[in-house]
Every structure is written in C-alpha cells, then in structure tokens.
Design an enzyme around this catalytic site. Structure first.
Site, PDB file in Angstrom:
ATOM      1  CB  CYS A  60      -0.990  -0.002   1.160  1.00  7.55           C
ATOM      2  SG  CYS A  60      -0.245   0.057   2.804  1.00  7.55           S
ATOM      3  CG  HIS A 113      -4.281  -0.118   4.221  1.00  4.55           C
ATOM      4  ND1 HIS A 113      -3.585  -1.024   3.453  1.00  4.55           N
ATOM      5  CD2 HIS A 113      -5.323   0.301   3.443  1.00  4.55           C
ATOM      6  CE1 HIS A 113      -4.178  -1.158   2.279  1.00  4.55           C
ATOM      7  NE2 HIS A 113      -5.233  -0.361   2.255  1.00  4.55           N
ATOM      8  CG  HIS A 129      -6.618   0.206  -1.066  1.00  8.09           C
ATOM      9  ND1 HIS A 129      -6.866  -0.685  -0.061  1.00  8.09           N
ATOM     10  CD2 HIS A 129      -7.730   0.169  -1.847  1.00  8.09           C
ATOM     11  CE1 HIS A 129      -8.065  -1.219  -0.206  1.00  8.09           C
ATOM     12  NE2 HIS A 129      -8.606  -0.720  -1.298  1.00  8.09           N
TER      13      HIS A 129
END
Length: 157
Positions: A60, A113, A129
């Site tokens: 990510c 993330h 992502h």
C-alpha cells in the site's frame, strides 16, 4: 540541375529537423493530482508484495510512494510516517488526491494502511490501494470493512 538541388536542399532541411531521440512530454492539460492518480491506477491488478514498489509486487505505501515520486514529491516509505505529512482534512472536505489512512489491525493502535482518493461522488469516496488478498484495486470508503478501519485523511498536494 537547379530543380535537383532545390529538392535535395528541401530533403536535407526536412530530415535535419527530425530527431531520433524519443522525448516524453507531460500532458499539460492534466493536473498534478490527475497524473498521480493515473500513475497509481497503472498498477491496478498488481499482486501484493510486502515492501514492493514494482509491477512484480506492490504494497500500500509503495503504491503511494511511487505514484507521488513520479511527480517529484517525496513521501516517507511507510504509511504511519506518511500520516504525519500534509494537512488534516475533514471528512466532508475529502477530495481527489487526498490520502486516507487506516488501522486494520485490532491489536495495534498504529496506522498500517494507506490509500489514494481517486474519485468523490456524493457520499461515495473511492480510493486506490494495495490489499494483501487482492493486490492493487479501487475500493469505496463506504464499504463496511474500510469504513470501520478508517482513521483520517490528509492532503499533501
């Protein structure tokens, strides 16, 4: 003979103006934000690889790092460090190009993330992502999992 010289001169002039080198020209009709989003979207479908930053595998923060780097914007390589950059954005003000940060681990309080907002359509916020299960893809912040894991948005552009 004069015609021959005229044609020869014209051919030399035309061939001397050409170049054998390829050049890349940035499309000035697109914004920096649009170019960063397109760069990230070019990795759609790339499998997940921890620490990856190439078409062979991407994580990510690697996705975000590479997309911004193409526009000469240097961000930290890790999502929790990226979350310290830019300005906080209120949820109602989230726009394309903003970064979304998540805490996907229930056992940790650290951000782990990051995603890049690609489109805002009313209440729908789409972001690209890299997930461990499906690789690089676009999701909607309204999806239950992502909405629960969401922590904040930041604007670095």
């Amino acid at each position: 003979m004069k015609q021959f010289l005229a044609v020869l001169s014209l051919l030399l002039l035309l061939t001397s103006c050409g170049s054998s080198k390829r050049t890349t020209v940035k499309d000035i009709s697109t914004t920096k934000t649009e170019r960063i989003i397109k760069q990230a979207q070019a990795f759609s479908g790339t499998r997940y690889k921890f620490g990856g930053t190439t078409r062979k595998g991407m994580d990510c923060s690697g996705l975000i790092y590479v997309a911004f780097q193409k526009e000469n914007i240097v961000l930290p390589r890790v999502s929790r460090d990226m979350a310290q950059r830019g300005k906080p954005v209120k949820n109602k003000d989230i726009d394309t190009g903003d970064l979304l940060f998540f805490r996907t681990s229930k056992s940790s309080k650290r951000i782990n993330h990051v995603g890049l907002v690609t489109k805002v359509d009313g209440d729908d916020i789409y972001f690209i992502h890299a997930t461990t299960s499906k690789g690089v893809l676009t999701s909607n912040l309204n999806e239950r999992y992502w909405n629960r894991a969401y922590v904040m948005a930041r604007r670095v552009l």
